[in-house]
Design a protein around this motif. Sequence first.
Motif, PDB file in Angstrom:
ATOM      1  N   SER A   1     -22.289  20.061  21.944  1.00 49.81           N
ATOM      2  CA  SER A   1     -21.068  19.323  21.639  1.00 49.81           C
ATOM      3  C   SER A   1     -20.338  19.957  20.456  1.00 49.81           C
ATOM      4  CB  SER A   1     -21.403  17.859  21.338  1.00 49.81           C
ATOM      5  OG  SER A   1     -20.243  17.132  20.974  1.00 49.81           O
ATOM      6  N   ALA A   2     -21.106  20.365  19.425  1.00 48.15           N
ATOM      7  CA  ALA A   2     -20.502  21.019  18.261  1.00 48.15           C
ATOM      8  C   ALA A   2     -19.974  22.408  18.612  1.00 48.15           C
ATOM      9  CB  ALA A   2     -21.535  21.108  17.131  1.00 48.15           C
ATOM     10  N   VAL A   3     -20.697  23.145  19.448  1.00 50.20           N
ATOM     11  CA  VAL A   3     -20.248  24.476  19.886  1.00 50.20           C
ATOM     12  C   VAL A   3     -18.943  24.374  20.667  1.00 50.20           C
ATOM     13  CG1 VAL A   3     -20.771  26.303  21.549  1.00 50.20           C
ATOM     14  CG2 VAL A   3     -22.482  25.625  19.869  1.00 50.20           C
ATOM     15  N   LYS A   4     -18.863  23.412  21.545  1.00 49.87           N
ATOM     16  CA  LYS A   4     -17.642  23.213  22.331  1.00 49.87           C
ATOM     17  C   LYS A   4     -16.439  22.964  21.419  1.00 49.87           C
ATOM     18  CE  LYS A   4     -15.629  19.876  25.618  1.00 49.87           C
ATOM     19  NZ  LYS A   4     -14.663  19.312  24.661  1.00 49.87           N
ATOM     20  N   GLU A   5     -16.646  22.105  20.442  1.00 50.87           N
ATOM     21  CA  GLU A   5     -15.537  21.728  19.562  1.00 50.87           C
ATOM     22  C   GLU A   5     -15.068  22.906  18.711  1.00 50.87           C
ATOM     23  OE1 GLU A   5     -14.611  18.537  15.935  1.00 50.87           O
ATOM     24  OE2 GLU A   5     -16.487  18.428  17.079  1.00 50.87           O
ATOM     25  N   LYS A   6     -15.990  23.706  18.181  1.00 52.45           N
ATOM     26  CA  LYS A   6     -15.613  24.769  17.246  1.00 52.45           C
ATOM     27  C   LYS A   6     -15.209  26.063  17.936  1.00 52.45           C
ATOM     28  CE  LYS A   6     -17.201  27.315  13.174  1.00 52.45           C
ATOM     29  NZ  LYS A   6     -18.234  27.450  12.126  1.00 52.45           N
ATOM     30  N   TYR A   7     -15.887  26.417  19.037  1.00 46.67           N
ATOM     31  CA  TYR A   7     -15.704  27.754  19.597  1.00 46.67           C
ATOM     32  C   TYR A   7     -14.928  27.800  20.918  1.00 46.67           C
ATOM     33  CZ  TYR A   7     -19.121  29.224  16.110  1.00 46.67           C
ATOM     34  OH  TYR A   7     -19.771  29.472  14.925  1.00 46.67           O
ATOM     35  N   PHE A   8     -14.647  26.648  21.541  1.00 44.61           N
ATOM     36  CA  PHE A   8     -13.996  26.693  22.848  1.00 44.61           C
ATOM     37  C   PHE A   8     -12.812  25.743  23.007  1.00 44.61           C
ATOM     38  CE2 PHE A   8     -18.286  28.272  23.542  1.00 44.61           C
ATOM     39  CZ  PHE A   8     -18.039  29.431  24.261  1.00 44.61           C
ATOM     40  N   ASP A   9     -12.789  24.620  22.281  1.00 43.09           N
ATOM     41  CA  ASP A   9     -11.728  23.632  22.495  1.00 43.09           C
ATOM     42  C   ASP A   9     -10.338  24.193  22.225  1.00 43.09           C
ATOM     43  OD1 ASP A   9     -13.323  21.683  23.429  1.00 43.09           O
ATOM     44  OD2 ASP A   9     -13.298  20.415  21.645  1.00 43.09           O
ATOM     45  N   LYS A  10     -10.226  25.088  21.253  1.00 39.54           N
ATOM     46  CA  LYS A  10      -8.924  25.671  20.914  1.00 39.54           C
ATOM     47  C   LYS A  10      -8.848  27.139  21.318  1.00 39.54           C
ATOM     48  CE  LYS A  10      -8.336  22.529  16.992  1.00 39.54           C
ATOM     49  NZ  LYS A  10      -8.138  22.412  15.516  1.00 39.54           N
ATOM     50  N   GLY A  11      -9.553  27.491  22.385  1.00 39.94           N
ATOM     51  CA  GLY A  11      -9.579  28.877  22.835  1.00 39.94           C
ATOM     52  C   GLY A  11     -10.644  29.675  22.106  1.00 39.94           C
ATOM     53  N   LEU A  12     -10.852  30.903  22.544  1.00 38.28           N
ATOM     54  CA  LEU A  12     -11.849  31.773  21.923  1.00 38.28           C
ATOM     55  C   LEU A  12     -11.392  32.149  20.518  1.00 38.28           C
ATOM     56  CD1 LEU A  12     -12.702  34.106  24.953  1.00 38.28           C
ATOM     57  CD2 LEU A  12     -13.994  32.142  24.113  1.00 38.28           C
ATOM     58  N   ARG A  13     -12.314  32.112  19.574  1.00 36.92           N
ATOM     59  CA  ARG A  13     -11.996  32.392  18.164  1.00 36.92           C
ATOM     60  C   ARG A  13     -12.407  33.835  17.854  1.00 36.92           C
ATOM     61  NH1 ARG A  13     -12.010  27.100  16.072  1.00 36.92           N
ATOM     62  NH2 ARG A  13     -10.977  27.956  14.217  1.00 36.92           N
ATOM     63  N   GLU A  14     -11.465  34.761  18.016  1.00 38.11           N
ATOM     64  CA  GLU A  14     -11.781  36.184  17.875  1.00 38.11           C
ATOM     65  C   GLU A  14     -12.266  36.525  16.464  1.00 38.11           C
ATOM     66  OE1 GLU A  14     -11.968  38.410  20.151  1.00 38.11           O
ATOM     67  OE2 GLU A  14     -11.124  37.260  21.825  1.00 38.11           O
ATOM     68  N   HIS A  15     -11.797  35.810  15.449  1.00 43.29           N
ATOM     69  CA  HIS A  15     -12.248  36.100  14.088  1.00 43.29           C
ATOM     70  C   HIS A  15     -13.687  35.643  13.846  1.00 43.29           C
ATOM     71  CE1 HIS A  15     -10.887  31.938  13.918  1.00 43.29           C
ATOM     72  NE2 HIS A  15     -11.550  31.774  12.784  1.00 43.29           N
ATOM     73  N   LEU A  16     -14.236  34.868  14.800  1.00 45.61           N
ATOM     74  CA  LEU A  16     -15.641  34.451  14.723  1.00 45.61           C
ATOM     75  C   LEU A  16     -16.460  35.098  15.838  1.00 45.61           C
ATOM     76  CD1 LEU A  16     -15.142  30.613  14.068  1.00 45.61           C
ATOM     77  CD2 LEU A  16     -15.662  32.382  12.365  1.00 45.61           C
ATOM     78  N   ALA A  17     -16.023  36.265  16.295  1.00 44.56           N
ATOM     79  CA  ALA A  17     -16.630  36.893  17.475  1.00 44.56           C
ATOM     80  C   ALA A  17     -18.127  37.111  17.324  1.00 44.56           C
ATOM     81  CB  ALA A  17     -15.932  38.219  17.767  1.00 44.56           C
ATOM     82  N   LYS A  18     -18.573  37.457  16.115  1.00 46.16           N
ATOM     83  CA  LYS A  18     -20.004  37.749  15.938  1.00 46.16           C
ATOM     84  C   LYS A  18     -20.875  36.519  16.181  1.00 46.16           C
ATOM     85  CE  LYS A  18     -19.899  36.904  10.938  1.00 46.16           C
ATOM     86  NZ  LYS A  18     -20.186  37.478   9.599  1.00 46.16           N
ATOM     87  N   ASP A  19     -20.316  35.313  16.023  1.00 42.49           N
ATOM     88  CA  ASP A  19     -21.103  34.092  16.247  1.00 42.49           C
ATOM     89  C   ASP A  19     -21.405  33.856  17.724  1.00 42.49           C
ATOM     90  OD1 ASP A  19     -20.981  33.689  13.559  1.00 42.49           O
ATOM     91  OD2 ASP A  19     -19.537  32.038  13.629  1.00 42.49           O
ATOM     92  N   TYR A  20     -20.643  34.479  18.617  1.00 37.97           N
ATOM     93  CA  TYR A  20     -20.777  34.173  20.037  1.00 37.97           C
ATOM     94  C   TYR A  20     -22.085  34.692  20.638  1.00 37.97           C
ATOM     95  CZ  TYR A  20     -16.103  32.191  20.409  1.00 37.97           C
ATOM     96  OH  TYR A  20     -15.004  31.384  20.287  1.00 37.97           O
ATOM     97  N   VAL A  21     -22.751  35.640  19.962  1.00 35.36           N
ATOM     98  CA  VAL A  21     -24.081  36.055  20.429  1.00 35.36           C
ATOM     99  C   VAL A  21     -25.056  34.892  20.314  1.00 35.36           C
ATOM    100  CG1 VAL A  21     -26.006  37.634  20.075  1.00 35.36           C
ATOM    101  CG2 VAL A  21     -23.664  38.455  19.794  1.00 35.36           C
ATOM    102  N   THR A  22     -25.047  34.233  19.153  1.00 33.82           N
ATOM    103  CA  THR A  22     -25.930  33.079  18.965  1.00 33.82           C
ATOM    104  C   THR A  22     -25.513  31.918  19.858  1.00 33.82           C
ATOM    105  OG1 THR A  22     -26.182  33.756  16.650  1.00 33.82           O
ATOM    106  CG2 THR A  22     -26.936  31.555  17.231  1.00 33.82           C
ATOM    107  N   VAL A  23     -24.191  31.746  20.044  1.00 38.40           N
ATOM    108  CA  VAL A  23     -23.714  30.715  20.969  1.00 38.40           C
ATOM    109  C   VAL A  23     -24.279  30.957  22.365  1.00 38.40           C
ATOM    110  CG1 VAL A  23     -21.673  29.820  22.149  1.00 38.40           C
ATOM    111  CG2 VAL A  23     -21.610  30.173  19.685  1.00 38.40           C
TER     112      VAL A  23
END
Length: 724
Positions: A505-527
């Motif tokens: 639920s937290a991942v959805k809200e931070k990393y996907f609800d407003k589109g992909l966050r390119e400035h946080l790209a490195k976090d998407y491996v852990t996601v």
Amino acid sequence: MSMKQILEELKMGYAIKRFEEERIDVDNFLSVTDLQLINLGIITIGDRIRLTERVKRNARSSVLESADDLVAITDSNPIASILSHQRKMLFGNKKSKRRHSFPVNHDPEKLDIPKRRKVTRTWTMTVVCLADKESSRVPSSAEKEILFKAGLGTRKIQFLTSDTEADVLKTITSDRSTENGQTIGFPQLNNCGGFELLKCTQNSRELSLIDCEWSVSQLKTYLGSQTKIYIRPVQTSLSTTPIDNNFQIKTEEICKFCNKGFSIRNLRQHVKTCKDKPKTIEVCESDSDDLPDPALNDHGGLWSFLSDANIEFLPAAVDAVDPLGDAVPINASTSVTDVIDEVSQTEGNSNYNEHASSSSSNVYVHTGEEINSSSDSTTSSTQNATVSPTMYQKAETVCLIDSVISSAIDHCLTENITDPVEILRHMQKVIVTGRSLELDDLLNCDSGDTSFIMVDRGNILETAFDEIKSITDKDLRKTLEVNFYNECASDQGGPRKEFFRLVLSAVKEKYFDKGLREHLAKDYVTVGKIMALSILQNGPMPSFLNEDIRIDLFSGKDSSSLCIKNLRTGLDVLGVVKVGSILPMFVHLLNPSTTCLTLKAVTQLLKPHFSEEGSNDRKYENSVYSAFLRYMRSAASGRRGDVSLQHILQFVTGASEEPILGFCHPPSIEFVKPRDDTRFIPTANTCINSLKLPRGTLEIKLPADEELFSLYDYAFLNTFYGLI
């Protein structure tokens, strides 16, 4: 009388010439319209009516004169008699055909009167014969295939509506064959020591006995027309050895290597072992959007070629913009020549030879910090590089998981498993290691290996990222054991499901609800790792990915988004992307759910365990269960504030909806005596999906609804409360 005579009689002789020119006579006059009569010269309405009536009288007179067998016509109704006579001439006298002329002194029993044919009514049911005498659930797709090959499984059997219980049993065990060679029933049941008939419980895969007489009339009333009948042997389990049906597929195809003809059924096996098959492979470097060839697995294709060529370990530097340090397996579409060329640019001499003799036979590509390369490493062919121990360990881990995934995919393709749920079930079985995901026995808790993490409910995302990053890729395959800060609950499945629900639920809200966050790209491996763990370890599906992201993830093409690249890397640590690319139906599990949790669904999921009928405890249990149903009805209609049916279900199970693979332990309600400290506040054991609902006693009465419902609100809005 002719048309000319009629016109002269009516003093319309002026129109005779026009009638003759148009060839109008008494036979076709009645078909002429008013407009046509005007064109013929009969202008006034009265003249047209008189002419029409005169022609009709003339036609009736002609009919009466030509009828030799006409009965005397009464003056009162001549038209009715004429019509009756004409109808009899056209259709005959049907009533007379149904009558039988009997002699005066006739005996009805001796007369040969044709009897009405008796219609035989039938009742067709789908019958499923199980093999295991201990079966208690509806067979899975894989089990159905085994049963089918053994001559058991599903079959449509036709009964007569008049069949008694003995007739039904005889039909079920009949060895008579149909036109296609299949037996009508299951003759194997004759030697199993008896069998019983079962039905599937509504909204469940559990089987229960059919509690009625086994005659067709009783079964039809008890089951209805849509339910299947399941047959389970009692004393001896039936054999599941495949039956040789002695059929051959006549269609043949020519082998492209040896130019010999083989049956389609045997062609694939021949191609694998064909002696004329070349030892090299052609790697097509095209822009095709086709998915990777499923045939490229451990026993053929790319990996077989690499093994034959004795290429043991080739670390290569690719994707210089990717700052990550994880190892990823080479794609089936990657050119072997390209990999070797890149290796020659980054590998010096003895460092490569030193490690080549002791490493895996597969080729893997590493990215990021593991490669000692500078910005111009792709142009320098003499720069030396070393293989670090970390690189070797990661390559070995990737080699192992890649082998497991390839084997699992090959199994699904060979067994023709197309149901995404069954694919997930098999992947979970072969990928997840260590302790069992669910608690099998309350008395004997499994103490197998786990990956232990501790997270904070108030800061779930940050603490979850820290813990998941600390787990090696090898240990990610182990069952995740979750503990929340300041909570003493032992995780046997419940806290893990709660963790996945909260963190996704937290991942959805931070990393996907407003589109992909390119400035946080490195976090998407852990996601990606968290999503893969949730998919494989009975957590909720990450169904919040939109269609564009799903297509980009599993298309097999290089994405322009670094977020997608890193998300793909994280998911593929446990093989999710590879499975979805080769088995596209698996991706359907990530589609958004269209089902809505209803009062009926929750009521049927939460099965109450009552005491014996007639006991004092049963009276108190009925009372509190009735109050609980009223409370759920209020929550479903929105009358309990923030409390919803999802809150109730996740309080009991740790999940806000039924998992894709179902609940290992069906959710239940246990009625307990009220405790002195908390009285009527419910608690739950999410490891076995059990809601403990306090009931009244002789000394402690059940509170009024308003007070009781307030206690329920307090419990269900604090989802961590009561988790044991």
